[in-house]
Design an enzyme around this catalytic site. Structure first.
Site, PDB file in Angstrom:
ATOM      1  N   SER A 179     -12.091   4.439 -37.345  1.00  0.00           N
ATOM      2  CA  SER A 179     -12.087   3.504 -36.226  1.00  0.00           C
ATOM      3  C   SER A 179     -12.442   4.189 -34.911  1.00  0.00           C
ATOM      4  O   SER A 179     -13.263   3.692 -34.141  1.00  0.00           O
ATOM      5  CB  SER A 179     -10.709   2.839 -36.089  1.00  0.00           C
ATOM      6  OG  SER A 179     -10.532   1.873 -37.091  1.00  0.00           O
ATOM      7  N   TYR A 210     -12.715  -4.457 -44.845  1.00  0.00           N
ATOM      8  CA  TYR A 210     -14.153  -4.442 -45.034  1.00  0.00           C
ATOM      9  C   TYR A 210     -14.599  -5.745 -45.689  1.00  0.00           C
ATOM     10  O   TYR A 210     -13.786  -6.475 -46.271  1.00  0.00           O
ATOM     11  CB  TYR A 210     -14.587  -3.266 -45.918  1.00  0.00           C
ATOM     12  CG  TYR A 210     -14.574  -1.967 -45.180  1.00  0.00           C
ATOM     13  CD1 TYR A 210     -15.653  -1.601 -44.392  1.00  0.00           C
ATOM     14  CD2 TYR A 210     -13.481  -1.108 -45.259  1.00  0.00           C
ATOM     15  CE1 TYR A 210     -15.651  -0.401 -43.703  1.00  0.00           C
ATOM     16  CE2 TYR A 210     -13.473   0.095 -44.578  1.00  0.00           C
ATOM     17  CZ  TYR A 210     -14.566   0.442 -43.794  1.00  0.00           C
ATOM     18  OH  TYR A 210     -14.564   1.624 -43.117  1.00  0.00           O
ATOM     19  N   ASP A 256      -6.512   6.746 -37.437  1.00  0.00           N
ATOM     20  CA  ASP A 256      -7.708   6.193 -38.077  1.00  0.00           C
ATOM     21  C   ASP A 256      -8.982   6.738 -37.430  1.00  0.00           C
ATOM     22  O   ASP A 256      -9.489   6.211 -36.441  1.00  0.00           O
ATOM     23  CB  ASP A 256      -7.656   4.663 -37.984  1.00  0.00           C
ATOM     24  CG  ASP A 256      -8.752   4.016 -38.807  1.00  0.00           C
ATOM     25  OD1 ASP A 256      -9.678   4.727 -39.260  1.00  0.00           O
ATOM     26  OD2 ASP A 256      -8.701   2.786 -38.991  1.00  0.00           O
ATOM     27  N   ARG A 258      -5.276   1.375 -44.721  1.00  0.00           N
ATOM     28  CA  ARG A 258      -5.514   0.607 -43.489  1.00  0.00           C
ATOM     29  C   ARG A 258      -4.292  -0.236 -43.163  1.00  0.00           C
ATOM     30  O   ARG A 258      -4.302  -1.465 -43.266  1.00  0.00           O
ATOM     31  CB  ARG A 258      -6.777  -0.228 -43.634  1.00  0.00           C
ATOM     32  CG  ARG A 258      -7.985   0.613 -44.039  1.00  0.00           C
ATOM     33  CD  ARG A 258      -9.278   0.000 -43.585  1.00  0.00           C
ATOM     34  NE  ARG A 258      -9.903   0.825 -42.562  1.00  0.00           N
ATOM     35  CZ  ARG A 258     -10.856   0.411 -41.732  1.00  0.00           C
ATOM     36  NH1 ARG A 258     -11.285  -0.822 -41.778  1.00  0.00           N
ATOM     37  NH2 ARG A 258     -11.358   1.224 -40.844  1.00  0.00           N
ATOM     38  N   GLN A 264      -2.898   3.320 -37.765  1.00  0.00           N
ATOM     39  CA  GLN A 264      -3.997   3.087 -36.811  1.00  0.00           C
ATOM     40  C   GLN A 264      -4.225   4.278 -35.889  1.00  0.00           C
ATOM     41  O   GLN A 264      -5.364   4.593 -35.534  1.00  0.00           O
ATOM     42  CB  GLN A 264      -3.723   1.834 -35.977  1.00  0.00           C
ATOM     43  CG  GLN A 264      -4.087   0.552 -36.714  1.00  0.00           C
ATOM     44  CD  GLN A 264      -3.825  -0.686 -35.883  1.00  0.00           C
ATOM     45  OE1 GLN A 264      -3.496  -0.608 -34.711  1.00  0.00           O
ATOM     46  NE2 GLN A 264      -3.980  -1.845 -36.509  1.00  0.00           N
TER      47      GLN A 264
END
Lengths: 374, 374
Positions: free
Chosen positions: B133, B226, B130, B122, B127
């Site tokens: 996500s 998380y 991802d 992460r 990103q």
């Protein structure tokens, strides 16, 4: 003896609304009326008996009828319930006046004064009583949600780390109260919206909601705020322009209704065949025959790779607020005539006379008599 | 011989996404790769074979595997398909690395280089790859629509001729990507939104979307974005404050997930019992055990007068855009290593090494090995 207001439980399959809500019951009590209601009548709309203060609860519909001077319903009660209404009592609700000559006759013979909110004159003063409008707003909102929920695409534009999703294109046919609310809701969620109505005067309202108005060159403003029926030539011209818009949209919501008549068929199988794979159609008129060829009322069907949804009992999908709106409409209709715990109808009042289906043994409404051949 | 990219049809029940979309296939072809795909693989996501230009279509999964150097999937393929993968080939998708030691062993023994996007580090650079996500955003949007569609109330404030409807109160638990998108969507539709997350640093994001952040006084920021698991005392304190918010809301959307673990139980039966009649709960974690006591995965259940919905395969409710996002994530992951029609992985790259489940006969990921006891 104070005026007794009766509230029936609804028995039509799929109907979850109630003709009163707790706050409105309090208002009737404040006007000196006593309220008698069937036990559990509010449960489908998530109102518990305990939510209604100082209401007499009875088991059966005929017990309500035996006591009540004014009886509220959402849908027309069953014949056995109509038979139990006291002569001279008032019945008020969405009575589907065009649906049944039998029912109109039974009400007249039973000496019931029946008011059908569908017959309400479409005048400014009556707007606060207009149940077709309030329930239409509920239906328009729900149909936009149904379309969004079933679309395989995002309605809004979405920017994420790997790119941008373009907003979906939604087409709304019919820009009455329901259509306008569908437009507003689809816009809120983030879609690009186009809309069409045969009444060109709706253009301004459509545009004020941020949607684009489709001009087909066909105008058909009718009476009472509804559209008139189109000629065959007009229909062809309309269909040609509409077919192009239909082919380009991701979701189509149709909301065209004619009062007391089957819904107009606007979207043919040929137009559906040209839609994008994964496109969604929500036919709000499924209950009255559908605006779309192939709609199955109460079901979802795939036509090629297009999902055609024919929701029924749409306001019952949102029974708390649909009941609240309807209850206020009914209250605004009847409460001006309740004084000191007694009912005194004013037959000179345009709203009262115009909404009357039966009174003093007669079927009163000329349009209904003509439509039913009475 | 150019690089061959293989695209498998998905076989998991309820899965409608595809690991490529037509535009992304073009990009692979632009990098010199040849693409082989199972016939009809895109149909559940509304992509037709004809939408994919110059793609070799084959009937069976093993035919894809026999040809391909890089194989894309959404969900883990069946064992028979894994067995057909060429030694030295690459498998890339959402492989559920924590779910099956069997599968990890089979991939290692087959000399497959398997990358599970769930294992993606992460870090900022990753990103755009991802998938958790991007698919979380889809799920959050969908769950807000499901809540709105099932609520017996309007989400937005509505002013009509007979009064004003107050906006609904929506409570969102968990302010990760999914929770934030649920908040944004519920706000778009018009609801008043409150949100809660154990990570106090999410407050600003929640508030930037126009929602109110609930402060329980419990903070539990964990690693990798998380939350960590809470102590019993923290859980009790959290539950007490949350129970009040839950009792007041019209719709509750829970989005709490722990990577590779069962979903945390946040809403107990006692909290559901205190909810309003007609309230709606959407438990986004139904697939992994549920955040809510009483959730049934893949079903809707009434608990007293509260509707608890446990949707499964949520991104598959919106397969066109979910596939588009996922396909771009996969492309962003692998494309930097495709040059002149050949694949050259850089094992020094943190993204490659961190996402690797198996390579050269070994299970490579330490966290997965530990979790599976390997």
């Amino acid at each position: 003896m104070p005026l007794v207001i009766g509230v029936l439980a609804e028995t039509h399959p799929g109907e979850r609304r109630l003709s009163v809500v707790p706050d409105v019951v309090k208002k009737y009590q404040g006007l000196g009326a006593r309220v008698v209601m069937q036990k559990g009548a509010g449960l489908p709309a998530h109102f518990r008996d305990a939510d209604f203060a100082e209401v007499a609860l009875v088991e059966r519909a005929d017990e309500v009828c035996a006591e009540a001077d004014v009886v509220f319903c959402v849908q027309p009660p069953a014949p056995a319930t109509l038979a139990a209404l006291k002569p001279g009592s008032v019945l008020l609700g969405l009575l589907q006046p065009w649906a049944s000559a039998e029912r109109a006759r039974q009400l007249a013979e039973g000496q019931v004064t029946a008011f059908a909110l569908e017959l309400l004159p479409r005048i400014s003063r009556a707007q606060s009583m207009d149940a077709l409008s309030s329930q239409g707003a509920v239906a328009g909102y729900e149909c936009a949600l149904i379309a969004a929920d079933h679309s395989p695409k995002f309605f809004p534009m979405l920017t994420y780390a790997a790119g941008t999703i373009r907003p979906a294109k939604v087409l709304v046919i019919g820009a009455g109260v329901a259509g306008l609310q569908a437009i507003a809701t689809a816009r809120r969620i983030g879609a690009m919206v186009e809309a069409y109505d045969v009444r060109p005067e709706t253009r301004e309202q459509v545009e004020s909601l941020g949607a684009k108005f489709i001009d087909t060159g066909v105008a058909a403003a009718g009476s009472g705020g509804y559209a008139r029926e189109l000629t065959d030539e007009e229909k062809a011209k309309q269909a040609e322009r509409l077919a192009r818009a239909v082919a380009q949209c991701d979701a189509l919501i149709t909301t065209a209704a004619l009062p007391g008549r089957p819904a107009p068929r606007i979207i043919g199988a040929d137009m559906i065949a040209r839609m994008k794979p994964g496109a969604v159609v929500v036919d709000m008129a499924a209950d009255t025959g559908g605006n779309v060829e192939g709609t199955v009322a109460g079901d979802k069907v795939w036509i090629n790779d297009v999902l055609v949804i024919g929701p029924t009992h749409i306001p019952s999908r949102m029974p708390v607020h649909a009941s609240e709106m309807l209850a206020k409409n009914l209250f605004n209709f009847i409460s001006p005539f309740i004084r000191d715990g007694a009912l005194a109808l004013d037959w000179e009042d345009e709203v009262i006379s115009g909404s009357c289906l039966t009174h003093a043994g007669e079927i009163r409404h000329p349009g209904v008599k003509q439509a039913l051949g009475l």
